[in-house]
Design a protein around this motif. Structure first.
Motif, mmCIF file in Angstrom:
data_model
loop_
_atom_site.group_PDB
_atom_site.id
_atom_site.type_symbol
_atom_site.label_atom_id
_atom_site.label_comp_id
_atom_site.label_asym_id
_atom_site.label_seq_id
_atom_site.Cartn_x
_atom_site.Cartn_y
_atom_site.Cartn_z
ATOM 1 N N ILE A 1 -10.999 1.378 6.371
ATOM 2 C CA ILE A 1 -10.038 0.820 5.254
ATOM 3 C C ILE A 1 -8.962 -0.014 6.612
ATOM 4 C CG2 ILE A 1 -7.970 1.583 4.444
ATOM 5 C CD1 ILE A 1 -11.033 2.238 3.082
ATOM 6 N N ILE B 1 -7.691 3.655 -3.418
ATOM 7 C CA ILE B 1 -5.625 3.068 -3.015
ATOM 8 C C ILE B 1 -4.898 2.715 -4.210
ATOM 9 C CG2 ILE B 1 -4.853 1.230 -1.555
ATOM 10 C CD1 ILE B 1 -7.908 0.881 -0.151
ATOM 11 N N ASP B 2 -3.552 2.999 -3.199
ATOM 12 C CA ASP B 2 -2.368 2.372 -5.076
ATOM 13 C C ASP B 2 -2.035 1.558 -4.113
ATOM 14 O OD1 ASP B 2 -2.079 5.887 -5.838
ATOM 15 O OD2 ASP B 2 -3.510 4.738 -6.662
ATOM 16 N N VAL B 3 -1.123 0.689 -4.933
ATOM 17 C CA VAL B 3 -0.343 -0.203 -4.918
ATOM 18 C C VAL B 3 1.263 -0.584 -5.219
ATOM 19 C CG1 VAL B 3 -1.876 -1.413 -3.472
ATOM 20 C CG2 VAL B 3 -1.995 -1.742 -5.825
ATOM 21 N N LEU C 1 -8.757 -4.704 2.450
ATOM 22 C CA LEU C 1 -8.615 -4.110 2.624
ATOM 23 C C LEU C 1 -9.049 -2.827 3.385
ATOM 24 C CD1 LEU C 1 -6.739 -3.359 -0.799
ATOM 25 C CD2 LEU C 1 -5.800 -4.898 1.163
ATOM 26 N N LYS D 1 -11.365 8.365 2.914
ATOM 27 C CA LYS D 1 -11.378 7.950 4.109
ATOM 28 C C LYS D 1 -13.045 7.070 5.039
ATOM 29 C CE LYS D 1 -12.749 12.946 4.862
ATOM 30 N NZ LYS D 1 -13.068 13.524 3.907
ATOM 31 N N ASP E 1 -0.747 4.709 -1.491
ATOM 32 C CA ASP E 1 -1.735 5.834 -1.467
ATOM 33 C C ASP E 1 -3.098 5.515 -0.953
ATOM 34 O OD1 ASP E 1 -2.337 7.828 -0.922
ATOM 35 O OD2 ASP E 1 -2.371 7.867 -3.302
ATOM 36 N N ILE E 2 -3.623 5.758 0.042
ATOM 37 C CA ILE E 2 -4.832 5.223 0.607
ATOM 38 C C ILE E 2 -5.636 6.947 0.417
ATOM 39 C CG2 ILE E 2 -6.579 4.941 1.738
ATOM 40 C CD1 ILE E 2 -4.753 3.139 3.856
ATOM 41 N N LYS E 3 -6.806 7.012 -0.521
ATOM 42 C CA LYS E 3 -7.490 8.185 -1.312
ATOM 43 C C LYS E 3 -8.519 8.531 -1.160
ATOM 44 C CE LYS E 3 -5.172 7.251 -5.785
ATOM 45 N NZ LYS E 3 -5.374 7.415 -7.338
ATOM 46 N N ILE F 1 0.744 -0.942 -0.010
ATOM 47 C CA ILE F 1 0.229 -0.162 0.294
ATOM 48 C C ILE F 1 0.901 1.508 0.343
ATOM 49 C CG2 ILE F 1 -1.579 1.055 1.502
ATOM 50 C CD1 ILE F 1 -2.019 -1.624 0.107
ATOM 51 N N LEU G 1 -0.670 1.879 5.057
ATOM 52 C CA LEU G 1 -0.025 1.922 4.381
ATOM 53 C C LEU G 1 1.731 1.272 4.968
ATOM 54 C CD1 LEU G 1 -0.165 6.752 4.338
ATOM 55 C CD2 LEU G 1 -0.337 4.372 2.337
ATOM 56 N N GLU H 1 -10.742 4.170 -8.242
ATOM 57 C CA GLU H 1 -9.332 4.083 -8.066
ATOM 58 C C GLU H 1 -9.832 4.650 -6.619
ATOM 59 O OE1 GLU H 1 -6.376 3.264 -11.755
ATOM 60 O OE2 GLU H 1 -6.399 4.807 -10.191
#
Length: 415
Positions: free
Chosen positions: A60, A38-40, A74, A26, A22-24, A20, A64, A36
């Motif tokens: 979530i 979450i960036d993995v 996730l 909340k 980035d979590i975009k 993980i 991170l 999109e």
């Protein structure tokens, strides 16, 4: 409201986990389907995890910089009844598979009943639950059954050690034990079949080659190839005495090309790139029941005439099997002229302590268009390949090195 899990998706055929970065969103954020959030990061690229449906982020659970396997939960989305029903899964009942012990009364070889490790969370979603002692959480889809000689008991391994057998020697055995385990009976049946076939003890050189190739194959190897016009080489050698063969021209060309770019033959050892202080090139020489690779020291500083004399000495020693280990140690690359056997194309394997192996195929007359004559003319062309350790050099670097070798071979006066 019902909840729908946010699952780590399958990100590629060979990818088992992702980190993980980035979590975009909340908790409380409204999201659309396929958004999109979450960036993995995998070992190949940064990718996005999307929502399975529209709704509101409930929580979530991913953190991170933490790494999760494919299939991990996730987080959760509050969704409509209709959307939730599409994603709800129920765990299947445990399968009852009867398995037999490999060797009765041997506690260290007992095979217990295999049960799937699945759990159902509070919302009724099926997730992967690892066995006791595992530090991995979440779901990782892996094959349940592996065919061939994969699972071996201590008794089987002891018998293998006694006979000096390796896993590769038993690769053709289909285990009959639980989970395709190779039993001692499978091994003895295999050995009995060999006893009924014509066999002889392998020579030391044959076993040495086999061991080297097994160690070489633990690396990611690749090959690039092209064609080379041998007419300039064939014409040039007529003016030389002694007359070097095409393979020696290739040795000299590779040595000069590496002198210009020694990093191309550097070795990756741990996290360090190690370059050699000398351009030492090996030459594959056929010996009885195997191949020997004596090394020409400082080949970039050795003339073609000296290469020819040294090569003939090495061939004579090789036929007598008198090439010592010291004479074969320390090379950074090797040239194999498999064209002497009439073979046009090959992908030879670099030695375990080397990064590169240049292969030269047999010359063949082909039609070539001559712009000045406006017609096809015959020329002698050969296929040339460069096999390399992909950890140390990429395809582009290998291609440029091979191109440099070809350019030198087609201008032999520079050699």
């Amino acid at each position: 409201m019902p909840q729908v899990p946010i699952i780590m998706p399958q990100l590629g055929e060979s990818i088992a986990e992702a980190t993980i970065v980035d979590i975009k969103v909340k908790p409380g954020d409204e999201v659309a389907a396929d958004q999109e959030i979450i960036d993995v990061e995998t070992n190949k690229a940064v990718m996005g995890v999307t929502t399975p449906c529209k709704g509101k982020i409930d929580k979530i659970t991913a953190q991170l910089k933490e790494t999760y396997p494919i299939g991990s939960v996730l987080g959760y989305i509050e969704a409509s009844e209709a959307d939730a029903s599409r994603f709800k899964k129920v765990a299947p009942p445990p399968s009852q598979t009867e398995v037999a012990e490999e060797i009765p009364a041997r506690a260290d070889q007992e095979v217990h009943e295999s049960k799937p490790h699945f759990a159902v969370d509070g919302e009724g979603y099926k997730t992967f639950a690892p066995s006791s002692g595992s530090s991995i959480t979440g779901g990782l889809h892996v094959p349940v059954i592996t065919k061939g000689a994969t699972f071996m008991s201590p008794r089987v391994r002891a018998r293998m050690a006694e006979l000096q057998l390796t896993n590769a020697d038993l690769a053709g055995i289909m285990g009959t034990g639980a989970g395709n385990r190779v039993t001692i009976k499978d091994l003895e049946n295999f050995l009995h079949k060999i006893d009924n076939q014509t066999a002889e003890d392998a020579s030391a050189i044959r076993t040495g080659v086999a061991d080297a190739m097994r160690r070489s194959w633990t690396r990611p190897l690749s090959t690039v190839g092209s064609s080379v016009n041998l007419e300039p080489v064939l014409q040039d050698r007529q003016s030389r005495d002694p007359k070097p063969g095409p393979g020696l021209y290739a040795v000299r060309a590779l040595a000069l090309a590496l002198a210009e770019n020694p990093k191309a033959a550097a070795k990756l050892i741990g996290n360090r790139i190690v370059e050699s202080n000398s351009i030492d090139i090996g030459i594959a020489v056929e010996a009885e029941d195997g191949i020997m690779v004596p090394v020409i020291r400082s080949a970039d500083k050795t003339s073609l005439a000296d290469l020819t004399s040294k090569y003939q000495e090495l061939v004579d020693l090789g036929r007598k099997r008198r090439i010592s280990p010291d004479m074969q140690a320390g090379g950074i690359a090797t040239v194999s002229n498999f064209g002497t056997f009439g073979v046009e194309w090959g992908t030879p394997i670099p030695l375990p302590d080397q990064t590169l192996l240049l292969g030269l195929g047999a010359g063949k007359k082909v039609p070539s268009w001559d712009e000045s004559k406006n017609q096809f003319v015959p020329k002698t062309e050969a296929q040339i390949t460069l096999s390399f350790d992909h950890r140390s050099i990429d395809g582009g670097g290998a291609a440029r090195l091979l191109k440099g070798v070809i350019e030198l071979l087609e201008a032999p006066k520079e050699l």
